[in-house]
Design an enzyme around this catalytic site. Structure first.
Site, PDB file in Angstrom:
ATOM      1  NE  ARG A  88      -2.108  -1.276   3.606  1.00 45.34           N
ATOM      2  CZ  ARG A  88      -3.408  -1.248   3.335  1.00 45.34           C
ATOM      3  NH1 ARG A  88      -4.006  -0.105   3.091  1.00 45.34           N
ATOM      4  NH2 ARG A  88      -4.119  -2.352   3.288  1.00 45.34           N
ATOM      5  CB  VAL A  94      -0.114  -3.086  -4.633  1.00 48.41           C
ATOM      6  CG1 VAL A  94       0.320  -4.003  -5.780  1.00 48.41           C
ATOM      7  CG2 VAL A  94       0.261  -1.643  -4.942  1.00 48.41           C
ATOM      8  CE  LYS A 109      -0.255   2.600  -6.283  1.00 48.01           C
ATOM      9  NZ  LYS A 109       1.063   3.230  -6.192  1.00 48.01           N
ATOM     10  CG  ASP A 214       6.824   8.117  -4.517  1.00 47.40           C
ATOM     11  OD1 ASP A 214       7.516   8.676  -3.651  1.00 47.40           O
ATOM     12  OD2 ASP A 214       5.840   7.401  -4.251  1.00 47.40           O
TER      13      ASP A 214
END
Length: 364
Positions: A88, A94, A109, A214
């Site tokens: 997560r 996910v 996801k 990210d």
């Protein structure tokens, strides 16, 4: 037991943060969805929509109970059978899932906190995921497709078995607490090789005009064969097209502790591959020293540290690290993108040079 998605990890969205906090209270038996909507009537339509998505994927029952008894084969999203939760993050949860049409297992996801009321935004979501599907590299997790099923947005990706770098860091941290921090040459070489492989994979994405935004230890999986794979390219940003990002203009996307200064300051539209280099530098710094280069007890303090404070020389934490490695890491972590490595390939090359004891190209 179902767990609340950590929707607040990678977003500044007020609705997502409120909903994530509510779910934590709800799992503790201290809140109801009706109470949340009563306290925040301006967001009630969005909250009900997100709540319905959790019901759709079997996280909760229609009566508002935790879905404790549902067997793995009873939870579905369209043609996908949801087998188990495997992760997560900031955008959702996910699952390990079975694609019943193609008869293969995938990582699915589910984006609980994504607004599908805008047809243009939903179409952009699908197109950006399709851009990520262009990537073809063993170090990048393949995106198969994206879509919306029963108002639930999803991204289907290659299922990568292994452990994340975050898991490895925790294991190393546990071991070092009793033996002390000191890097053996074997561990250093293995880590540098892995870091180099990650940087080369990242360069392949950048060459395809995509940035990740990210990069962090939890988004890098190490397979059983020891190959690092960058996860979660499904919401990468296209550098070559004229599409705006999925996040709203000026909204910060990323995980705070690993954000670049330009991300923290909200320079969303000007981001390029050097933001990923900074985040990867932060990840490698933590992997080697077991500390993040920027730390603070609050998000505001963390932002100030990233923007204004210089990271400590990693050799102050572990004196056994090579001096050239400090230069490499601090170059990747420079606050000015123009003084960082120009490309992830340049970063990878200097990591290789440290590993084989060749002179590095970066200068302090």
């Amino acid at each position: 037991m179902a767990k609340p998605p950590d929707l607040s990890e990678s977003t500044d969205n007020e609705e997502a943060g409120l909903f994530a906090a509510f779910l934590e209270q709800w799992h503790a038996g201290e809140a109801r969805i009706e109470d949340l909507c009563e306290r925040h009537p301006e967001h009630k339509d969005v909250f009900h929509r997100w709540w319905s998505r959790l019901v759709t994927v079997g996280e909760v029952t229609t009566g508002g109970e935790v879905a404790r008894t549902a067997g793995p084969k009873t939870r579905r999203l369209g043609r996908f059978e949801l087998l188990e939760e495997i992760g997560r993050g900031g955008q959702g949860t996910v699952y390990l899932a079975e694609d019943t049409r193609l008869r293969r297992r995938v990582a699915l996801k589910v984006l609980v906190g994504f607004d599908t009321t805008s047809g243009e935004r939903t179409a952009r979501f699908v197109r950006e995921a399709e851009m990520a599907a262009r990537l073809d590299h063993p170090g990048l997790c393949t995106v198969y497709e994206a879509g919306v099923e029963d108002d639930v947005p999803y991204i289907s990706m290659r299922y990568v078995e292994g452990e994340t770098l975050a898991d490895r860091i925790e294991q190393t941290r546990s071991q070092s607490s009793s033996s002390g921090l000191g890097t053996s040459r074997e561990f250093l070489n293995d880590t540098l090789l892995m870091a180099e492989q990650i940087a080369r994979a990242l360069h392949a994405a950048h060459e395809a005009h995509l940035i990740h935004r990210d990069i962090k230890p939890r988004n890098i999986m190490v397979t059983k064969e020891g190959v690092p794979v960058i996860l979660d390219f499904g919401l990468a940003r296209d550098l070559g097209g004229d599409l705006t990002t999925l996040t709203a203009t000026g909204q910060v996307f990323g995980t705070p502790a690993y954000m670049s200064p330009e991300q923290v300051s909200g320079q969303v539209e000007s981001l390029d591959g050097r933001t990923d280099i900074f985040s990867l530098g932060t990840t490698i710094y933590e992997l080697l020293t077991l500390r993040r280069p920027f730390e603070a007890p609050t998000r505001e303090g963390l932002s100030r540290a990233i923007l204004a404070h210089e990271p400590s020389d990693p050799r102050k934490i572990d004196p056994t690290l090579p001096a050239d490695l400090s230069v490499v890491l601090l170059t990747a972590l420079d606050k000015d993108p123009n003084r960082r490595y120009a490309t992830a390939l340049d970063f990878a090359e200097d990591l290789r040079r440290v590993r084989v004891s060749e002179p590095i190209l970066a200068r302090p």
